[in-house]
Design a protein around this motif. Structure first.
Motif, PDB file in Angstrom:
ATOM      1  N   GLY A 113       0.808  -1.208   0.000  1.00 31.94           N
ATOM      2  CA  GLY A 113       0.000   0.000   0.000  1.00 31.94           C
ATOM      3  C   GLY A 113       0.846   1.267   0.000  1.00 31.94           C
ATOM      4  O   GLY A 113       0.593   2.208  -0.768  1.00 31.94           O
ATOM      5  N   ALA A 114       1.882   1.296   0.851  1.00 26.66           N
ATOM      6  CA  ALA A 114       2.738   2.482   0.930  1.00 26.66           C
ATOM      7  C   ALA A 114       3.543   2.668  -0.348  1.00 26.66           C
ATOM      8  O   ALA A 114       3.718   3.794  -0.825  1.00 26.66           O
ATOM      9  CB  ALA A 114       3.674   2.360   2.131  1.00 26.66           C
ATOM     10  N   GLU A 115       4.025   1.571  -0.901  1.00 31.21           N
ATOM     11  CA  GLU A 115       4.839   1.671  -2.118  1.00 31.21           C
ATOM     12  C   GLU A 115       3.993   2.199  -3.284  1.00 31.21           C
ATOM     13  O   GLU A 115       4.452   3.033  -4.065  1.00 31.21           O
ATOM     14  CB  GLU A 115       5.440   0.309  -2.464  1.00 31.21           C
ATOM     15  N   LEU A 116       2.772   1.719  -3.392  1.00 32.79           N
ATOM     16  CA  LEU A 116       1.882   2.224  -4.450  1.00 32.79           C
ATOM     17  C   LEU A 116       1.602   3.710  -4.272  1.00 32.79           C
ATOM     18  O   LEU A 116       1.597   4.476  -5.246  1.00 32.79           O
ATOM     19  CB  LEU A 116       0.566   1.441  -4.450  1.00 32.79           C
ATOM     20  N   PHE A 117       1.388   4.135  -3.043  1.00 30.23           N
ATOM     21  CA  PHE A 117       1.116   5.552  -2.794  1.00 30.23           C
ATOM     22  C   PHE A 117       2.332   6.422  -3.112  1.00 30.23           C
ATOM     23  O   PHE A 117       2.230   7.422  -3.827  1.00 30.23           O
ATOM     24  CB  PHE A 117       0.698   5.763  -1.341  1.00 30.23           C
ATOM     25  N   VAL A 118       3.492   6.027  -2.577  1.00 30.17           N
ATOM     26  CA  VAL A 118       4.706   6.826  -2.789  1.00 30.17           C
ATOM     27  C   VAL A 118       5.076   6.873  -4.268  1.00 30.17           C
ATOM     28  O   VAL A 118       5.465   7.919  -4.800  1.00 30.17           O
ATOM     29  CB  VAL A 118       5.866   6.264  -1.950  1.00 30.17           C
ATOM     30  N   GLY A 119       4.921   5.732  -4.949  1.00 34.49           N
ATOM     31  CA  GLY A 119       5.297   5.686  -6.358  1.00 34.49           C
ATOM     32  C   GLY A 119       4.361   6.460  -7.259  1.00 34.49           C
ATOM     33  O   GLY A 119       4.787   7.011  -8.272  1.00 34.49           O
ATOM     34  N   SER A 120       3.072   6.521  -6.899  1.00 29.14           N
ATOM     35  CA  SER A 120       2.100   7.161  -7.790  1.00 29.14           C
ATOM     36  C   SER A 120       1.743   8.582  -7.385  1.00 29.14           C
ATOM     37  O   SER A 120       1.405   9.410  -8.231  1.00 29.14           O
ATOM     38  CB  SER A 120       0.816   6.320  -7.855  1.00 29.14           C
ATOM     39  N   ALA A 121       1.809   8.908  -6.098  1.00 30.79           N
ATOM     40  CA  ALA A 121       1.329  10.204  -5.632  1.00 30.79           C
ATOM     41  C   ALA A 121       2.438  11.218  -5.354  1.00 30.79           C
ATOM     42  O   ALA A 121       2.168  12.417  -5.328  1.00 30.79           O
ATOM     43  CB  ALA A 121       0.495  10.026  -4.358  1.00 30.79           C
ATOM     44  N   LEU A 122       3.668  10.762  -5.140  1.00 34.47           N
ATOM     45  CA  LEU A 122       4.751  11.680  -4.789  1.00 34.47           C
ATOM     46  C   LEU A 122       5.686  11.906  -5.971  1.00 34.47           C
ATOM     47  O   LEU A 122       5.965  10.989  -6.742  1.00 34.47           O
ATOM     48  CB  LEU A 122       5.554  11.134  -3.597  1.00 34.47           C
ATOM     49  N   ARG A 123       6.183  13.115  -6.070  1.00 30.67           N
ATOM     50  CA  ARG A 123       7.152  13.439  -7.108  1.00 30.67           C
ATOM     51  C   ARG A 123       8.536  12.914  -6.713  1.00 30.67           C
ATOM     52  O   ARG A 123       8.797  12.682  -5.526  1.00 30.67           O
ATOM     53  CB  ARG A 123       7.213  14.955  -7.309  1.00 30.67           C
ATOM     54  N   PRO A 124       9.427  12.728  -7.694  1.00 30.42           N
ATOM     55  CA  PRO A 124      10.773  12.219  -7.384  1.00 30.42           C
ATOM     56  C   PRO A 124      11.481  13.013  -6.291  1.00 30.42           C
ATOM     57  O   PRO A 124      12.135  12.428  -5.423  1.00 30.42           O
ATOM     58  CB  PRO A 124      11.501  12.328  -8.728  1.00 30.42           C
ATOM     59  N   ARG A 125      11.360  14.358  -6.315  1.00 28.00           N
ATOM     60  CA  ARG A 125      12.050  15.165  -5.299  1.00 28.00           C
ATOM     61  C   ARG A 125      11.492  14.873  -3.910  1.00 28.00           C
ATOM     62  O   ARG A 125      12.252  14.784  -2.927  1.00 28.00           O
ATOM     63  CB  ARG A 125      11.896  16.646  -5.629  1.00 28.00           C
ATOM     64  N   THR A 126      10.174  14.692  -3.808  1.00 24.23           N
ATOM     65  CA  THR A 126       9.575  14.388  -2.507  1.00 24.23           C
ATOM     66  C   THR A 126       9.981  13.009  -2.034  1.00 24.23           C
ATOM     67  O   THR A 126      10.261  12.801  -0.841  1.00 24.23           O
ATOM     68  CB  THR A 126       8.037  14.482  -2.596  1.00 24.23           C
ATOM     69  N   ARG A 127      10.032  12.045  -2.957  1.00 25.92           N
ATOM     70  CA  ARG A 127      10.486  10.699  -2.587  1.00 25.92           C
ATOM     71  C   ARG A 127      11.897  10.743  -2.022  1.00 25.92           C
ATOM     72  O   ARG A 127      12.232  10.018  -1.084  1.00 25.92           O
ATOM     73  CB  ARG A 127      10.453   9.770  -3.802  1.00 25.92           C
ATOM     74  N   SER A 128      12.723  11.587  -2.613  1.00 27.71           N
ATOM     75  CA  SER A 128      14.097  11.721  -2.144  1.00 27.71           C
ATOM     76  C   SER A 128      14.150  12.339  -0.750  1.00 27.71           C
ATOM     77  O   SER A 128      14.939  11.919   0.100  1.00 27.71           O
ATOM     78  CB  SER A 128      14.898  12.567  -3.141  1.00 27.71           C
ATOM     79  N   ARG A 129      13.276  13.307  -0.507  1.00 27.13           N
ATOM     80  CA  ARG A 129      13.287  13.991   0.785  1.00 27.13           C
ATOM     81  C   ARG A 129      12.855  13.103   1.943  1.00 27.13           C
ATOM     82  O   ARG A 129      13.274  13.310   3.084  1.00 27.13           O
ATOM     83  CB  ARG A 129      12.363  15.211   0.715  1.00 27.13           C
ATOM     84  N   ILE A 130      11.985  12.127   1.683  1.00 29.13           N
ATOM     85  CA  ILE A 130      11.471  11.309   2.785  1.00 29.13           C
ATOM     86  C   ILE A 130      12.356  10.108   3.095  1.00 29.13           C
ATOM     87  O   ILE A 130      12.114   9.409   4.075  1.00 29.13           O
ATOM     88  CB  ILE A 130      10.036  10.822   2.500  1.00 29.13           C
ATOM     89  N   VAL A 131      13.389   9.849   2.282  1.00 29.08           N
ATOM     90  CA  VAL A 131      14.205   8.642   2.470  1.00 29.08           C
ATOM     91  C   VAL A 131      14.758   8.560   3.888  1.00 29.08           C
ATOM     92  O   VAL A 131      14.526   7.583   4.615  1.00 29.08           O
ATOM     93  CB  VAL A 131      15.365   8.595   1.451  1.00 29.08           C
ATOM     94  N   LEU A 132      15.507   9.571   4.315  1.00 28.29           N
ATOM     95  CA  LEU A 132      16.193   9.487   5.603  1.00 28.29           C
ATOM     96  C   LEU A 132      15.235   9.567   6.788  1.00 28.29           C
ATOM     97  O   LEU A 132      15.369   8.772   7.735  1.00 28.29           O
ATOM     98  CB  LEU A 132      17.270  10.569   5.687  1.00 28.29           C
TER      99      LEU A 132
END
Length: 424
Positions: free
Chosen positions: A276-295
């Motif tokens: 569920g989380a992977e589908l949300f992050v992959g479809s709803a978040l932009r690459p820059r936002t995905r990068s910001r939430i990593v750490l």
């Protein structure tokens, strides 16, 4: 004459599926993964039927993890030394041949276990080669990240579907009959990869070094790079601690006196949260936002397991596991960092090492959790995994932050460049 507004090109996961070669890789992955899960279950039942030994039956599962470190270390050079399509097809055919020999009634139990080891040793080479080949098919940008995400989602879902399918098959087929399904899936996967993907040249020349030396030198180059090493640790170490509740699900069900259905729910909860989380992050978040939430997400992803300190009932335990599964979504952004950090000529070996290390460290995590549960109550072991794992994750997050591009010293940057040059 007006033709109306132009249709916007597809984005996100839809854009990945528009790539014909990826569709072939996706279908091959789904088939082979379902086959492997079914064969693992059927082979475990077969070994138990032949020996009556719970130890050998359990060892059949363990042998699916242990040889990863051997295959991933000694054979990693294959991923860069030979054309990717050839490596993938040969790996599928080798696995199909091994499983076909398992079907022979005269094959002894020792032979079944040896063949299981061989299939497991081939697996990291196949997975690493496929991961590196995705950068050729999808590029090394956002399409690659989303393609990796889709394959992970399939892996999580196939575990749920595959064990259910295997259980149904074993009600109508013998264990060897169910294993036959795996031979077919491996052959279909080989055909899809052979005829559905382009033949590209090898990533690195064979040179004069032996395969073993090339594999080991690649591992030294990869682990010797401070940035790559830090990213690998962030991919590996949280996974070592997050497996504790799954490894101890059966004894925990007994500890809280829940029914048999609770075991299945506990084993599924983390995968459901992850998908569920992977589908949300992959479809709803932009690459820059995905990068910001990593750490931030990597730092706190294991904290839900601390709830086990109060020995929660089934509803609270399921919620904690689902949240812990959602914490794995940081890997989407981390995938981009990793492919950016690894030189193209080392990608096959790096991806193979990543796969081998991940599977090995998860196996070690399960074993350590089981050992700790011999001396402490299960709920304390799971809570302890959450606490210790969070401390470890914070330390690794700090190292990843220190090695971020632009933050390393000139000497560290120059040393990294020298190491990369030696691999050419």
């Amino acid at each position: 004459m007006s033709h109306g507004p132009a249709t916007a090109p597809p984005t996100g996961y839809r854009a990945v599926f528009r790539v014909r070669e990826f569709r072939a890789v996706f279908a091959a992955h789904l088939l082979s993964l379902l086959g492997v899960v079914v064969s693992e279950l059927a082979l475990t039942v077969l070994v138990y039927d032949l020996t009556g030994s719970p130890l050998l039956s359990a060892l059949t599962f363990a042998l699916g993890l242990l040889p990863y470190v051997i295959g991933g270390t000694l054979f990693a050079g294959v991923a860069d030394r030979y054309p990717a399509r050839r490596v993938l097809v040969v790996c599928d055919l080798v696995c199909a041949a091994c499983v076909a020999v398992m079907l022979v009634p005269a094959t002894p139990v020792a032979g079944l276990l040896a063949l299981r080891c061989l299939v497991a040793a081939v697996a990291p080479v196949f997975t690493g080669t496929r991961m590196a080949a995705l950068t050729d098919i999808l590029g090394d940008g956002d399409l690659y990240v989303l393609g990796r995400s889709l394959l992970r989602i399939v892996s999580q879902s196939a575990m749920l579907i595959g064990f259910g399918t295997g259980g149904v098959l074993l009600t109508v087929l013998s264990p060897r009959g169910a294993i036959t399904v795996t031979v077919v899936t491996f052959l279909c996967s080989a055909a899809l990869l052979r005829f559905g993907t382009r033949d590209r040249p090898a990533r690195a020349g064979s040179g004069s070094a032996t395969l073993l030396r090339e594999s080991l030198s690649g591992a030294r180059l990869i682990l010797g790079d401070r940035r790559i090493r830090a990213l690998l640790l962030l991919l590996w170490l949280p996974a070592m601690f997050v497996v504790a509740p799954e490894a101890l699900a059966a004894p925990y069900v007994a500890e809280i006196d829940a029914g048999p259905a609770a075991l299945g729910l506990l084993l599924c909860a983390m995968a459901v949260g992850h998908v569920g989380a992977e589908l949300f992050v992959g479809s709803a978040l932009r690459p820059r936002t995905r990068s910001r939430i990593v750490l931030p997400v990597a730092a706190i992803g294991l904290l839900p397991l601390v709830v086990y300190v109060v020995r929660p009932g089934l509803p609270l335990a399921l919620a904690a596991l689902a949240l812990a599964g959602m914490g794995a979504a940081y890997v989407i952004g981390l995938d981009q960092w990793f492919v950016d950090a690894v030189p193209p000529e080392l990608r096959g070996r790096a991806m193979t090492l990543l796969t081998a290390g991940l599977m090995t460290i998860q196996g070690a995590g399960m074993a350590l959790a089981g050992l700790a549960a011999e001396f402490f109550p299960v709920h304390q072991v799971v809570a302890g995994s959450g606490i210790i794992g969070t401390v470890v994750a914070l330390l690794v997050v700090a190292e990843v932050r220190r090695t971020a591009p632009g933050r390393m010293s000139d000497t560290e940057r120059r040393d990294g460049a020298d190491r990369h040059m030696t691999s050419r």
